[in-house]
Design an enzyme around this catalytic site. Structure first.
Site, PDB file in Angstrom:
ATOM      1  N   GLU A  63       4.189   4.320  -4.645  1.00  0.00           N
ATOM      2  CA  GLU A  63       2.549   3.945  -4.288  1.00  0.00           C
ATOM      3  C   GLU A  63       2.426   2.291  -4.640  1.00  0.00           C
ATOM      4  OE1 GLU A  63       1.061   5.790  -2.343  1.00  0.00           O
ATOM      5  OE2 GLU A  63       1.832   8.033  -3.091  1.00  0.00           O
ATOM      6  N   HIS A  66       3.348   0.308  -1.795  1.00  0.00           N
ATOM      7  CA  HIS A  66       2.401   0.334  -0.521  1.00  0.00           C
ATOM      8  C   HIS A  66       1.344  -0.858  -1.190  1.00  0.00           C
ATOM      9  CE1 HIS A  66       3.719   3.447   1.877  1.00  0.00           C
ATOM     10  NE2 HIS A  66       3.722   4.369   0.949  1.00  0.00           N
TER      11      HIS A  66
END
Length: 261
Positions: A63, A66
């Protein structure tokens, strides 16, 4: 303190590594040491802690990748949301990002990818940047998998304790499954996010309602025996390229399931 200084301090705080992440990483290190040394009274539970904490660390890094790519692509709101702290509790969907992937891991030994950080796509210009943001997460899993398998490729893992080698092999296999599944062009997964910017508005509009169910659909399909067998044949082939043997992955899976005899 000036307004500019206050903003800089606030921004720095948004990017400071979270104590929660550091705690999870510490569990990974300590449990890994326990597996390596055989110090733990219940060696299989130590393997369980090592694999689960290692898996959560990889989800946080997924994450983070990202978020970091989105930040450099134009979404400056990322820092304010706390995504750069690696704190799993800051993610938009903690259940999707952490809880469900760990649950799927416990149920089927599958590294099913999770979602998601909320990215303000309207701040980002260029289809290629949108695709790179989506690809950054699974590419992190690819890198993590390669690093875990490198000792097997180089032959340095041959003399390591068998339980630790098996745990490492199992964790590497999970990273490979996560990367492979996440690159599927299925709505709701990163693979679809890679191709979505290049699709027509009409196609995206028709596909959008299915996005919340994409991950569950993939997991359901994997429960079909013939599909499951072919999928894991591919996974074992890939890890085999790096010198990770099937029996080590199977042993790691067995040690991980300490509640089974």
């Amino acid at each position: 303190m000036s307004v500019i200084q206050m903003r800089r301090t606030h921004s720095g705080g948004d990017r400071r590594v979270s104590p929660i992440f550091l705690g999870i990483a510490a569990v990974m290190v300590v449990s890994g040491w326990a597996v390596w040394s055989g110090f733990a009274a219940n060696g299989r539970f130590a393997v369980f802690l090592f694999v689960v904490s290692g898996w959560i660390v990889s989800l946080c890094l997924h994450e983070y990748a990202h978020a970091r790519t989105a930040l450099h692509s134009g979404d400056t709101s990322i820092g304010e949301k706390g995504y750069l702290t690696l704190n799993p509790l800051k993610y938009t969907h903690v259940a999707l990002s952490i809880v469900l992937p760990v649950l799927f891991l416990l149920m089927g030994g599958i590294g099913l990818p999770g979602g998601a950080v909320f990215i303000e796509r309207n701040r980002i210009r260029g289809r290629l940047r949108h695709s790179l943001i989506s690809a950054a997460g699974p590419l992190t899993n690819v890198l993590f998998a390669v690093l875990l398998m490198l000792p097997f490729t180089l032959g340095t893992a041959d003399g390591w304790p068998s339980a630790f080698r098996a745990s490492l092999a199992f964790l590497a296999m999970l990273q490979v499954t996560s990367a492979l599944l996440n690159f599927l062009p299925v709505p709701g997964l990163d693979g679809y996010g890679v191709v979505e910017p290049w699709l027509s508005y009409e196609v995206k509009r028709q596909v959008a309602p299915f996005a919340p169910f994409g991950m569950l659909a993939v997991f359901g399909v994997l429960y079909i025996r013939s599909v499951n067998e072919k999928f894991f044949d591919l996974i074992y082939t890939i890890v085999g390229w790096f010198g990770v043997q099937d029996f080590l992955v199977a042993e790691g899976d067995f040690l991980f399931r300490f509640w089974q005899r």
